[in-house]
Each structure stands twice: as C-alpha cells, then as structure tokens.
Design a protein around this motif. Structure first.
Motif, PDB file in Angstrom:
ATOM      1  N   LYS A  43      -1.859  -0.558 -16.434  1.00  0.00           N
ATOM      2  CA  LYS A  43      -1.514   0.410 -17.483  1.00  0.00           C
ATOM      3  C   LYS A  43      -1.119  -0.308 -18.766  1.00  0.00           C
ATOM      4  CE  LYS A  43      -0.126   4.644 -15.218  1.00  0.00           C
ATOM      5  NZ  LYS A  43       0.980   5.405 -14.661  1.00  0.00           N
ATOM      6  N   GLN A  44      -0.366  -1.383 -18.599  1.00  0.00           N
ATOM      7  CA  GLN A  44       0.083  -2.141 -19.768  1.00  0.00           C
ATOM      8  C   GLN A  44      -1.058  -2.946 -20.370  1.00  0.00           C
ATOM      9  OE1 GLN A  44       3.090  -4.475 -17.893  1.00  0.00           O
ATOM     10  NE2 GLN A  44       4.668  -2.900 -18.070  1.00  0.00           N
ATOM     11  N   GLU A  45      -1.911  -3.448 -19.504  1.00  0.00           N
ATOM     12  CA  GLU A  45      -2.954  -4.376 -19.909  1.00  0.00           C
ATOM     13  C   GLU A  45      -4.230  -4.035 -19.137  1.00  0.00           C
ATOM     14  OE1 GLU A  45      -3.206  -9.063 -19.488  1.00  0.00           O
ATOM     15  OE2 GLU A  45      -1.183  -8.370 -19.932  1.00  0.00           O
ATOM     16  N   PRO A  46      -4.996  -3.007 -19.590  1.00  0.00           N
ATOM     17  CA  PRO A  46      -6.191  -2.599 -18.841  1.00  0.00           C
ATOM     18  C   PRO A  46      -7.153  -3.767 -18.640  1.00  0.00           C
ATOM     19  CG  PRO A  46      -5.761  -1.092 -20.657  1.00  0.00           C
ATOM     20  CD  PRO A  46      -4.838  -2.262 -20.830  1.00  0.00           C
ATOM     21  N   LEU A  56       0.687  -3.731  -9.473  1.00  0.00           N
ATOM     22  CA  LEU A  56      -0.644  -3.946 -10.038  1.00  0.00           C
ATOM     23  C   LEU A  56      -1.055  -2.771 -10.934  1.00  0.00           C
ATOM     24  CD1 LEU A  56      -3.137  -5.805 -10.111  1.00  0.00           C
ATOM     25  CD2 LEU A  56      -3.981  -4.598  -8.071  1.00  0.00           C
ATOM     26  N   ALA A  57      -0.773  -1.550 -10.484  1.00  0.00           N
ATOM     27  CA  ALA A  57      -1.111  -0.362 -11.291  1.00  0.00           C
ATOM     28  C   ALA A  57      -0.348  -0.383 -12.611  1.00  0.00           C
ATOM     29  CB  ALA A  57      -0.800   0.907 -10.503  1.00  0.00           C
ATOM     30  N   LYS A  58       0.932  -0.774 -12.572  1.00  0.00           N
ATOM     31  CA  LYS A  58       1.726  -0.848 -13.806  1.00  0.00           C
ATOM     32  C   LYS A  58       1.142  -1.894 -14.746  1.00  0.00           C
ATOM     33  CE  LYS A  58       6.194   0.697 -12.091  1.00  0.00           C
ATOM     34  NZ  LYS A  58       7.505   0.282 -11.596  1.00  0.00           N
ATOM     35  N   GLY A  74      -6.439  -3.462   1.127  1.00  0.00           N
ATOM     36  CA  GLY A  74      -6.984  -4.497   0.240  1.00  0.00           C
ATOM     37  C   GLY A  74      -6.103  -5.738   0.180  1.00  0.00           C
ATOM     38  N   GLY A  75      -5.324  -5.940   1.196  1.00  0.00           N
ATOM     39  CA  GLY A  75      -4.446  -7.114   1.255  1.00  0.00           C
ATOM     40  C   GLY A  75      -3.127  -6.947   0.520  1.00  0.00           C
ATOM     41  N   LEU A  76      -2.865  -5.760  -0.024  1.00  0.00           N
ATOM     42  CA  LEU A  76      -1.637  -5.542  -0.781  1.00  0.00           C
ATOM     43  C   LEU A  76      -0.769  -4.462  -0.147  1.00  0.00           C
ATOM     44  CD1 LEU A  76      -2.889  -5.575  -4.491  1.00  0.00           C
ATOM     45  CD2 LEU A  76      -2.112  -7.497  -3.088  1.00  0.00           C
ATOM     46  N   SER A  77       0.537  -4.699  -0.215  1.00  0.00           N
ATOM     47  CA  SER A  77       1.503  -3.703   0.259  1.00  0.00           C
ATOM     48  C   SER A  77       1.622  -2.587  -0.779  1.00  0.00           C
ATOM     49  CB  SER A  77       2.865  -4.368   0.448  1.00  0.00           C
ATOM     50  OG  SER A  77       3.370  -4.764  -0.824  1.00  0.00           O
ATOM     51  N   ARG A  78       2.332  -1.537  -0.432  1.00  0.00           N
ATOM     52  CA  ARG A  78       2.565  -0.438  -1.375  1.00  0.00           C
ATOM     53  C   ARG A  78       3.228  -0.966  -2.653  1.00  0.00           C
ATOM     54  NH1 ARG A  78       1.613   3.888  -4.277  1.00  0.00           N
ATOM     55  NH2 ARG A  78       3.485   5.020  -4.842  1.00  0.00           N
ATOM     56  N   GLY A  79       4.274  -1.782  -2.507  1.00  0.00           N
ATOM     57  CA  GLY A  79       4.972  -2.315  -3.676  1.00  0.00           C
ATOM     58  C   GLY A  79       4.060  -3.154  -4.559  1.00  0.00           C
ATOM     59  N   GLU A  80       3.222  -3.957  -3.942  1.00  0.00           N
ATOM     60  CA  GLU A  80       2.291  -4.806  -4.706  1.00  0.00           C
ATOM     61  C   GLU A  80       1.259  -3.944  -5.444  1.00  0.00           C
ATOM     62  OE1 GLU A  80       2.433  -8.795  -1.911  1.00  0.00           O
ATOM     63  OE2 GLU A  80       1.172  -7.108  -1.305  1.00  0.00           O
ATOM     64  N   ARG A  81       0.820  -2.855  -4.814  1.00  0.00           N
ATOM     65  CA  ARG A  81      -0.146  -1.973  -5.485  1.00  0.00           C
ATOM     66  C   ARG A  81       0.499  -1.274  -6.671  1.00  0.00           C
ATOM     67  NH1 ARG A  81      -1.211  -0.699  -0.080  1.00  0.00           N
ATOM     68  NH2 ARG A  81      -0.290   1.375  -0.310  1.00  0.00           N
ATOM     69  N   VAL A  82       1.748  -0.869  -6.509  1.00  0.00           N
ATOM     70  CA  VAL A  82       2.459  -0.205  -7.617  1.00  0.00           C
ATOM     71  C   VAL A  82       2.584  -1.169  -8.788  1.00  0.00           C
ATOM     72  CG1 VAL A  82       4.720   0.699  -8.333  1.00  0.00           C
ATOM     73  CG2 VAL A  82       3.679   1.468  -6.183  1.00  0.00           C
TER      74      VAL A  82
END
Ligand code: SF4
Length: 95
Positions: free
Chosen positions: A84-87, A79-81, A69-77
């Motif tokens: 979690k903080q701000e659904p 984004l997920a965080k 989706g155009g994002l690296s593993r670090g960028e996905r992590v």
C-alpha cells in the motif's frame, strides 16, 4: 434427493508441496509454534510459481489464518501494508 457439488480446484493446487504431505494441520498452528516453521519448510519445497499463486490467493481474499505462500498471517499483513505504501512496479513500468 441427491446433492451434487462441483468444486473447481485451480491447477496449481495439484503441484503444491502441501498436497503431498500427510500433516495438513501444521499449516494452521496457533501462535508462533514450531508447527508454523514446519509449514514454512514445506512451502520452501513448493514450486516458485505455485508459491506465488498461493500467496496471491491468500492475500486477495485476506486469508485470516494459516501459512500460505510461505508466509504467516502477520507476515502477509506486513507485506500488504508495504504494498500500500509502495506499490510493486509492474512489468510494463519496469521495461
Ligand atoms: S506455498 Fe501454498 S501451496 Fe505451496 S506448500 Fe505452501 S501452502 Fe501449500
């Protein structure tokens, strides 16, 4: 004995920009190599809906490697965080 495999491929895979590229290895680079940027450039050519589905799929199964989706593993992590903080606001809530 014959082994038959039935693998279903989501319809969006057929419209993916990466499906048309020869060099699939650019999607699984090591570190922050130039190849990661090459993969991201291919993702930029992907239809927006396909890119979104690709990202959702990778994040749903917590994909550990590669550009999705155009994002690296670090960028996905990250984004997920953030989610979690701000659904994200659902369409129903936004209306
Ligand atoms: S967004 Fe996903 S489907 Fe589209 S080119 Fe990138 S990795 Fe492939």
């Amino acid at each position: 004995m014959t082994l038959q495999l039935h693998i279903s491929v989501p319809a969006w895979h057929t419209r993916a920009a990466c499906a048309k590229t020869e060099d699939k290895e650019v999607f699984f680079p090591t570190g922050n190599s130039p190849n990661q940027r090459a993969a991201k450039r291919i993702c930029e050519r992907c239809p927006r809906s396909v890119r979104a589905q690709c990202l959702v799929e990778a994040m749903t199964r917590d994909e550990q490697f590669g550009v999705w989706g155009g994002l690296s593993r670090g960028e996905r992590v990250r984004l997920a965080k953030k989610f979690k903080q701000e659904p994200p606001v659902s369409a129903k809530e936004a209306a």
